[in-house]
Motif scaffolding. Sequence first.
Motif, PDB file in Angstrom:
ATOM      1  N   GLU A 256       0.834  -1.187   0.000  1.00 48.02           N
ATOM      2  CA  GLU A 256       0.000   0.000   0.000  1.00 48.02           C
ATOM      3  C   GLU A 256       0.876   1.246   0.000  1.00 48.02           C
ATOM      4  O   GLU A 256       1.961   1.263   0.576  1.00 48.02           O
ATOM      5  N   PHE A 257       0.385   2.307  -0.647  1.00 48.03           N
ATOM      6  CA  PHE A 257       1.048   3.596  -0.562  1.00 48.03           C
ATOM      7  C   PHE A 257       0.952   4.115   0.864  1.00 48.03           C
ATOM      8  O   PHE A 257      -0.073   3.972   1.529  1.00 48.03           O
ATOM      9  N   ASN A 258       2.006   4.742   1.337  1.00 50.26           N
ATOM     10  CA  ASN A 258       1.997   5.319   2.683  1.00 50.26           C
ATOM     11  C   ASN A 258       2.578   6.726   2.612  1.00 50.26           C
ATOM     12  O   ASN A 258       3.612   7.022   3.209  1.00 50.26           O
ATOM     13  N   GLY A 259       1.928   7.590   1.855  1.00 46.86           N
ATOM     14  CA  GLY A 259       2.409   8.952   1.697  1.00 46.86           C
ATOM     15  C   GLY A 259       2.378   9.738   2.993  1.00 46.86           C
ATOM     16  O   GLY A 259       3.231  10.595   3.215  1.00 46.86           O
ATOM     17  N   ARG A 260       1.395   9.443   3.857  1.00 48.74           N
ATOM     18  CA  ARG A 260       1.303  10.157   5.129  1.00 48.74           C
ATOM     19  C   ARG A 260       2.554   9.951   5.968  1.00 48.74           C
ATOM     20  O   ARG A 260       3.056  10.887   6.600  1.00 48.74           O
ATOM     21  N   GLN A 261       3.097   8.733   5.967  1.00 48.56           N
ATOM     22  CA  GLN A 261       4.300   8.455   6.758  1.00 48.56           C
ATOM     23  C   GLN A 261       5.501   9.227   6.207  1.00 48.56           C
ATOM     24  O   GLN A 261       6.300   9.776   6.968  1.00 48.56           O
TER      25      GLN A 261
END
Length: 759
Positions: A256-261
């Motif tokens: 999964e993309f985890n752009g927030r992290q």
Amino acid sequence: MAQPSTRQELINYCLRQLGAPVLEINVADEQIEDLVDDAIQYFQERHFDGVTQVYLKYQLTEEDIKRGRARPPGAPQDENGSVGIASTSASANIVGTATTFTYYQNSNYIQIPPSIIGVNKIFQFYDGMGSGMFNVRYQYMLNDFIGLNGWGAGGYDLLSYSMTMSYLETINFLLNTHKQIRFNQRTDRLYLDVDWYELTEGEFLILDCWAMNDPNDYARIYNDSWLKPYLTALIKRQWGQNLIKFQGVKLPGGIEFNGRQIYDDGQAELDKIQERMSSTYELPPLDLIGWWLMLNPFFLNGSSSEQNLIQSLVNEQLMMYGIEVYYLPRRYITTNTVIQEVIQSDFTNAYPLEAYVDNYEGYTGQGTILSKFGIENKDDLQLIISKERYENYITPLIKDIPDIELSTRPKEGDLIYFPLGDRLFEIKFVEHEQPFYQLKKTYVYELRCELFRYEDEVIDTSIDTIDDEIKDIGYIQTLNLIGAGTTATAEAVVCSSGAVNEIIITNMGKNFSSQPLVGFSSAPNGGITATGIASVSTNYPGCKGKTGVISAIYITNAGCGYTVPPMITVQGGGGSGFAATTGISTNGSIQLINITDGGSGYVNAPAVTIGSTVINTQESVAISTISSSGIVTDIYILSGGEGYTDNPTVTIEGPISVGSTNISLGGSFVYNEIVTGSISGTTARVKDWDAVNEIMEVGIISGNFVDGEYISGSESNANFVIGNVVTDDLVTPYADNDTIELEADAIIDFSSSNPFGMP
């Protein structure tokens, strides 16, 4: 390249720091260009290497003079008129009448180049003491040149001259005030609030300014040690911002993309870098706004020489009247990213540092408290340390240590070892502004500390007096270990006739809560009475609800000389109903087995084999028991056998460390080293090692050790076998925890399958 010298090289460097070209950095070129501009602007406006102090010379023009002398419409006019006058109007309804208010503002400014971000002051327009041959300084030097050099009877020294000149400067300051200026970087205008009739066309002004350093002219700016990580963090945050909208989108393989992290990590790095700018590189705001002239320039207050003198005196006082403590910086190994809770931390370094104890009457705080849950010490301690000593000594040593969050000053959460009390204190607050800016600077840190409360932190500084502070606190588990083993030996004694060689249980009884005593009827005169022990079981198959049955009787001495089978009874143990019969031998049986050497290194009770004789008709059967330290302590007879004419040989199985194993057992564990179980993979740190009895105490345990597995030391390379694990933790005699638990058990029956339900 590692040392960028152009704009593009700086961009490439930052992208490589983020993983390019191995990873694709999802940031557009246009976004990167904007971020480079932002980073350079921030560097130029805040960093002391982003600007240079320059002196600009400006010649006043006729247009400048006219604008400065201009008067608003309606005022008495002269030849200058109203050139450059700006007006602003405001209206209001006053008692029913519309009223207009008009304001006028002079254009009494000169335009400053855009590269200038601050103006300190302008130099004097004229001397104020006359000019040319009528200048006071010139006349003073001319008239007293001979006296100044000591010629003639009226000569005097340089000190008198210096005092006289200072007096003249004071008169000049009082009678000729400095010109006030106003400057704003965004308008690039320098306002001169002066009497413009005193200025003339062609007169020069000297401006003391700060000019931005253009990286196109000074390429080394691109390689600045602060600018490179700052731009990297900006790009990383932008990368995360671009990917946030894809949060939760799954890729093949479940990724999964985890752009927030990525965004949060970039923001956290920016916060740290900007904090470093504020504490280390940033210019004081007053350097740039042009208001220094409010202070008297003829009185020097807070010079570097004065500040250094005060700091030296402070350092000397601490060295004379202080004590030597140890400063232990905390390494934050694991933290909770949501609430920043420290999950795992350690202290692996300790640095001696002089400190003054500010508690002249002893420890402060609540002191020692006796509660139902034990004795608690809540002592506080205040220490004063030198700011210069910390920054010049501690900071360089810890700034490159991984997981140190703050190295420029003492940090809350770090530890102080106080040798006078042999105690560890945790820093709870750092006061860095007391005394309050003497000579415009602070010189000490006041550390407000509380007695350290251990929470499974690792303290391994290699200084024994510090590391042993946590030796006996925290959850401690005891391991009985078994080292290199030796085989036990024993001898059998044969009774020619009349020994008990079997016991047949006809009723195991019930409700036995402890081991009862076993009794045999006495042997005839000249004989030996048999002895034995009972084995009580609470989960014997087929008990049908009974508890505490006697599952076996082990013979310790089969006796000798019986003519009839003896009676067997049990007494005590709280149970009843037990019944059994015995049988005796008539043709040579094993009476008892004596242990001649208990051996060592046993993990499990070894098998016992009794040799046969030529006329042996029934072999004897025996079992053994071992102690927690791996020594054979007893051998019990289950069946005495039949047909023995001589004492047979007794063979006891060797320990696990004797035979085909390829692990060399032995060694000596080291305090605080990490030990690991071979089967469970559990790790722990050594608290204490008793090499004589092979007993080890461990703490900070990651799992559950298994009986019989090998345990190895990471530093000592010692290897032992775990005989058994003592699961009962030691409790302090001053606490009532056990009492409270027993009283609670009396209220709620936790032995029930549903203690909170209906019976």
